[in-house]
Design an enzyme around this catalytic site. Structure first.
Site, PDB file in Angstrom:
ATOM      1  N   HIS A  29      -3.985  -5.477  -0.059  1.00  0.00           N
ATOM      2  CA  HIS A  29      -3.662  -5.955   1.287  1.00  0.00           C
ATOM      3  C   HIS A  29      -3.757  -7.482   1.357  1.00  0.00           C
ATOM      4  CE1 HIS A  29      -3.330  -2.233   3.727  1.00  0.00           C
ATOM      5  NE2 HIS A  29      -3.994  -1.730   2.712  1.00  0.00           N
ATOM      6  N   CYS A  32       0.828  -1.207   0.000  1.00  0.00           N
ATOM      7  CA  CYS A  32       0.000   0.000   0.000  1.00  0.00           C
ATOM      8  C   CYS A  32       0.870   1.267   0.000  1.00  0.00           C
ATOM      9  CB  CYS A  32      -0.981  -0.037   1.165  1.00  0.00           C
ATOM     10  SG  CYS A  32      -2.417   1.031   0.909  1.00  0.00           S
ATOM     11  N   GLU A  77      -2.970  -9.426   3.700  1.00  0.00           N
ATOM     12  CA  GLU A  77      -3.159  -9.971   5.049  1.00  0.00           C
ATOM     13  C   GLU A  77      -4.618 -10.304   5.344  1.00  0.00           C
ATOM     14  OE1 GLU A  77      -4.167  -5.701   5.497  1.00  0.00           O
ATOM     15  OE2 GLU A  77      -2.638  -6.828   4.413  1.00  0.00           O
TER      16      GLU A  77
END
Length: 372
Positions: free
Chosen positions: A351, A268, A353
């Site tokens: 992202h 990001c 995660e």
């Protein structure tokens, strides 16, 4: 309590509020995720912004002590269509209103969020002021005009850790219903905290890294010394809030790490800062991409991944001069991930995660471990 909202396109409306009382400023962005509102609200990347949820009912599962992405809420507040007055989840400790109140943030409810999402989509992100104290349109207009814009504030300095620390918690285990503990590791990763999400740290631990988190203004020379002594083996550049081009000191230090050819992974904001450090300036999108349902094409295996996104800025196409484009966002065909040609450096805009969001991109953490 009634709240009054003035938006920079001269729209003045009122709605009901919950959480904290007061006057709050921020840039309005919309998020299309259907779940994970606690993780979204506590993501430091939303510092200085109002989150408009397109999901109409928010608050159903309450909030708990484990799923926060940071120690406090940095977003200015949230806009939702309907607040669930009751919640039901075995992990929940409190309702959403209490969660916001404890963090001194405001929630707006009983408002047409579909209208707000369309307005942002058509006009771009808009600055707003929200108040439970002031009902005068002219006064709110005056206050908003005098307030600092999001790109005029160093939000990274506000959300970053002030002192280094070690992170030893792994990923959430759905079978044991707990977070896993760190395993012994021979690879240590230095994380530059520009607003890092807790679950990113969890996933780095989960793939086998010993994780040490450093403040955003840590000098490159300090990390280079640790690298030369074998105390760290790579650097992670985290997500975070604000305008990447304004972080001139951070970009200058990243350039030194690039010159040293230290292995790096950026996600990001970290992805954007790497682009700027290589000399390719980022640009602001009309209304950004925020949600957990964005399709991304992996250019190398031709598979489509559904990803979580939260960004207002993008790297330029010209970056292909120094990097191989590994991922593309299929909503806008913009650059989503790269591998730098002559450096052990990879970065992605989305992202991996999965907090909140799908799990399809988690391999990126393992890929970076393999790179080391």
């Amino acid at each position: 309590m009634k709240a009054y909202i003035y938006i920079e396109n001269d729209l003045f409306i009122s709605a009901n509020s919950f959480g904290a009382k007061g006057t709050f400023y921020g840039e309005m962005v919309f998020n299309t995720s259907l779940s994970g509102y606690q993780e979204i609200i506590s993501d430091p990347s939303y510092a200085g912004q109002f989150i408009v949820f397109s999901m109409p009912e928010i608050g159903i599962v309450g909030t708990n002590d484990d799923d926060n992405e940071s120690k406090e809420i940095h977003a200015s507040g949230i806009f939702i269509r309907e607040l669930s007055k009751t919640y039901s989840n075995f992990r929940a400790k409190k309702d959403l209103a209490q969660f916001l109140k404890e963090n001194n943030k405001i929630g707006i409810c009983d408002i047409d969020t579909r209208f707000l999402v369309k307005m942002i989509r058509d006009n771009g992100n808009l600055n707003a002021v929200v108040s439970t104290e002031i009902s005068s349109k002219e006064k709110l207009k005056e206050l908003l005009k005098a307030s600092a814009k999001i790109d005029e504030v160093n939000w990274v300095a506000k959300v970053s850790t002030k002192t280094p620390y070690e992170h030893k918690q792994g990923a959430w285990n759905h079978q044991t219903k707990s977070y896993e503990k760190a395993k012994s590791s021979n690879k240590c990763l230095a994380v530059l905290d520009y607003g890092v999400k807790t679950n990113i740290l969890n996933e780095l631990v989960q793939v086998g890294f010993a994780v040490k988190v450093f403040p955003h203004d840590t000098k490159a020379q300090e990390l280079i010394k640790l690298y030369d002594k074998g105390e760290i083996h790579g650097v992670f550049l985290s997500n975070g809030p604000g305008e990447p081009k304004s972080l001139k000191n951070e970009i200058k230090e990243i350039k030194k790490l690039i010159d040293k050819k230290i292995p790096m992974l950026g996600i990001c904001l970290g992805h954007q800062l790497l682009s700027n450090a290589f000399g390719y300036e980022t640009y602001k999108m009309k209304f950004g991409q925020h949600g957990a349902n964005h399709p991304v094409l992996n250019q190398e295996n031709k598979k489509i991944e559904i990803t979580a996104q939260n960004h207002n800025y993008n790297v330029p196409e010209e970056l292909c001069e120094v990097a191989i484009i590994t991922h593309r966002n299929l909503f806008g065909d913009n650059v989503e991930g790269v591998r730098y040609k002559n450096y052990p450096i990879i970065s992605v805009q989305h992202h991996p995660e999965s907090s909140s969001g799908p799990h399809e991109s988690k391999y990126i953490f393992k890929e970076f471990m393999s790179l080391l």
